[in-house]
Scaffold this motif. Sequence first.
Motif, PDB file in Angstrom:
ATOM      1  N   LYS A  76       0.814  -1.208   0.000  1.00 34.08           N
ATOM      2  CA  LYS A  76       0.000   0.000   0.000  1.00 34.08           C
ATOM      3  C   LYS A  76       0.853   1.266   0.000  1.00 34.08           C
ATOM      4  CE  LYS A  76      -3.762  -2.185   2.647  1.00 34.08           C
ATOM      5  NZ  LYS A  76      -4.876  -1.928   1.715  1.00 34.08           N
ATOM      6  N   GLY A  77       2.171   1.110  -0.166  1.00 31.60           N
ATOM      7  CA  GLY A  77       3.051   2.253  -0.247  1.00 31.60           C
ATOM      8  C   GLY A  77       3.646   2.724   1.060  1.00 31.60           C
ATOM      9  N   TRP A  78       3.441   1.974   2.137  1.00 26.04           N
ATOM     10  CA  TRP A  78       3.998   2.355   3.433  1.00 26.04           C
ATOM     11  C   TRP A  78       5.493   2.056   3.487  1.00 26.04           C
ATOM     12  CZ3 TRP A  78       1.690   3.352   8.518  1.00 26.04           C
ATOM     13  CH2 TRP A  78       0.322   3.673   8.450  1.00 26.04           C
ATOM     14  N   ALA A  79       6.205   2.896   4.211  1.00 26.53           N
ATOM     15  CA  ALA A  79       7.574   2.590   4.614  1.00 26.53           C
ATOM     16  C   ALA A  79       7.490   1.878   5.955  1.00 26.53           C
ATOM     17  CB  ALA A  79       8.406   3.854   4.736  1.00 26.53           C
ATOM     18  N   VAL A  80       8.143   0.729   6.056  1.00 31.13           N
ATOM     19  CA  VAL A  80       8.106  -0.059   7.282  1.00 31.13           C
ATOM     20  C   VAL A  80       9.530  -0.427   7.666  1.00 31.13           C
ATOM     21  CG1 VAL A  80       7.237  -2.136   8.429  1.00 31.13           C
ATOM     22  CG2 VAL A  80       5.865  -1.034   6.641  1.00 31.13           C
ATOM     23  N   THR A  81       9.869  -0.209   8.901  1.00 34.00           N
ATOM     24  CA  THR A  81      11.142  -0.661   9.437  1.00 34.00           C
ATOM     25  C   THR A  81      10.872  -1.397  10.732  1.00 34.00           C
ATOM     26  OG1 THR A  81      13.418   0.002   9.984  1.00 34.00           O
ATOM     27  CG2 THR A  81      11.644   1.401  10.815  1.00 34.00           C
ATOM     28  N   GLY A  82      11.813  -2.243  11.117  1.00 36.60           N
ATOM     29  CA  GLY A  82      11.588  -3.031  12.319  1.00 36.60           C
ATOM     30  C   GLY A  82      12.872  -3.336  13.041  1.00 36.60           C
ATOM     31  N   THR A  83      12.724  -3.873  14.232  1.00 40.37           N
ATOM     32  CA  THR A  83      13.877  -4.263  15.027  1.00 40.37           C
ATOM     33  C   THR A  83      13.972  -5.781  15.101  1.00 40.37           C
ATOM     34  OG1 THR A  83      12.759  -4.420  17.181  1.00 40.37           O
ATOM     35  CG2 THR A  83      13.511  -2.225  16.473  1.00 40.37           C
ATOM     36  N   SER A  84      15.175  -6.242  15.361  1.00 32.04           N
ATOM     37  CA  SER A  84      15.435  -7.642  15.674  1.00 32.04           C
ATOM     38  C   SER A  84      16.564  -7.673  16.695  1.00 32.04           C
ATOM     39  CB  SER A  84      15.814  -8.438  14.425  1.00 32.04           C
ATOM     40  OG  SER A  84      17.026  -7.954  13.878  1.00 32.04           O
ATOM     41  N   ARG A  85      16.838  -8.824  17.223  1.00 33.15           N
ATOM     42  CA  ARG A  85      17.886  -8.909  18.246  1.00 33.15           C
ATOM     43  C   ARG A  85      19.252  -8.489  17.698  1.00 33.15           C
ATOM     44  NH1 ARG A  85      16.375 -11.606  22.876  1.00 33.15           N
ATOM     45  NH2 ARG A  85      14.442 -12.822  22.759  1.00 33.15           N
ATOM     46  N   ASP A  86      19.529  -8.880  16.438  1.00 35.46           N
ATOM     47  CA  ASP A  86      20.874  -8.680  15.911  1.00 35.46           C
ATOM     48  C   ASP A  86      20.938  -7.782  14.678  1.00 35.46           C
ATOM     49  OD1 ASP A  86      19.626 -10.326  14.135  1.00 35.46           O
ATOM     50  OD2 ASP A  86      20.955 -12.049  14.421  1.00 35.46           O
ATOM     51  N   GLY A  87      19.828  -7.166  14.299  1.00 38.74           N
ATOM     52  CA  GLY A  87      19.847  -6.291  13.140  1.00 38.74           C
ATOM     53  C   GLY A  87      19.958  -7.010  11.810  1.00 38.74           C
ATOM     54  N   THR A 111      17.009  -5.010   9.359  1.00 38.24           N
ATOM     55  CA  THR A 111      16.322  -4.483  10.545  1.00 38.24           C
ATOM     56  C   THR A 111      17.323  -3.705  11.411  1.00 38.24           C
ATOM     57  OG1 THR A 111      16.738  -6.526  11.776  1.00 38.24           O
ATOM     58  CG2 THR A 111      14.650  -6.360  10.556  1.00 38.24           C
ATOM     59  N   ILE A 112      16.794  -3.062  12.429  1.00 38.01           N
ATOM     60  CA  ILE A 112      17.627  -2.338  13.379  1.00 38.01           C
ATOM     61  C   ILE A 112      17.865  -3.237  14.591  1.00 38.01           C
ATOM     62  CG2 ILE A 112      17.809  -0.271  14.822  1.00 38.01           C
ATOM     63  CD1 ILE A 112      15.657   0.997  13.002  1.00 38.01           C
ATOM     64  N   ALA A 113      19.095  -3.346  15.020  1.00 36.50           N
ATOM     65  CA  ALA A 113      19.380  -4.121  16.228  1.00 36.50           C
ATOM     66  C   ALA A 113      18.678  -3.475  17.418  1.00 36.50           C
ATOM     67  CB  ALA A 113      20.882  -4.192  16.471  1.00 36.50           C
ATOM     68  N   PHE A 114      17.965  -4.276  18.190  1.00 33.98           N
ATOM     69  CA  PHE A 114      17.185  -3.745  19.302  1.00 33.98           C
ATOM     70  C   PHE A 114      18.046  -2.941  20.273  1.00 33.98           C
ATOM     71  CE2 PHE A 114      15.279  -4.056  23.545  1.00 33.98           C
ATOM     72  CZ  PHE A 114      14.008  -3.569  23.295  1.00 33.98           C
ATOM     73  N   GLY A 115      19.273  -3.363  20.464  1.00 35.18           N
ATOM     74  CA  GLY A 115      20.140  -2.688  21.414  1.00 35.18           C
ATOM     75  C   GLY A 115      20.838  -1.455  20.882  1.00 35.18           C
TER      76      GLY A 115
END
Length: 277
Positions: free
Chosen positions: A21-32, A36-40
């Motif tokens: 639908k055209g959204w930008a989505v980013t997320g976290t994970s334990r290790d990136g 994804t972005i590293a949670f820490g």
Amino acid sequence: MLLVFGLGYTASALAARLRTKGWAVTGTSRDGRDGTIAFGDEAAVSRAIAGASHILSSVPPEREADSVLAAYGPALATSDAWLGYLSSTGVYGDAGGAWVDEGTPTGGGRRGARASADAAWLERGARVFRLPGIYGPGRSPLDRIAAGRAHRIAQPGQVFSRVHVDDIVSGVIAGFVAPPGAYNLADDLPASQNDVIAFAARLLGRDPPPFIALEQLSPEARAFYAENRRVANGRAKRVLGWRPLYPDYRAGLRAISAMTSPAIASTAPTPASTDQR
């Protein structure tokens, strides 16, 4: 932009739908991993919080605490973003097979930490989506039967609710324009796990797996079967305008079977090992 804490099975399905639908989505994970972005990584996560219009957490409590609120509560408190949290209908505890809704007291079951996290997100003005057993492609009784890991439990009267992952996705999206509060996202037909397994076996052209005694299960699995409830979804229908695409397990499993049964069949064990756990 949507920021998701914990891109697991359900949140990944949401991210995929929103990207179409055209959204930008980013997320976290334990290790990136996988972009994804590293949670820490506090600096990167704080920047993502500041830039997000919507923030969803699918991270369960760890060591009796909500790690997202513990680490990033102050940053979330200064954000104007929409907040959402994927919780569990386990917060209601055992109801003896009776119906539960969002007005039912929480915190009396085996998931005390989850109930505390649920309450903490509500206090922050989040939309809290309480989910029963989640199933979908790659994560359903069809897969367990094909892999020889399914069983039925000799425990008459046990009833559970469940929800297809696609219906969680549509419910969360409907919640983007809904007031804060708790919403049960469950299908319309609570049912015995044994009935679900037997139906899935028929879809695959197999005999249902045998019954086993509750005592043969792990302590974690026995705790799951110690609770018995039916989850009402009326508030989500009234307030969110949500309707499950798969109102019962039969519709959901038929759709998964039509989409994936050749792949599932290819993972099936040989006849000699069909009933091995």
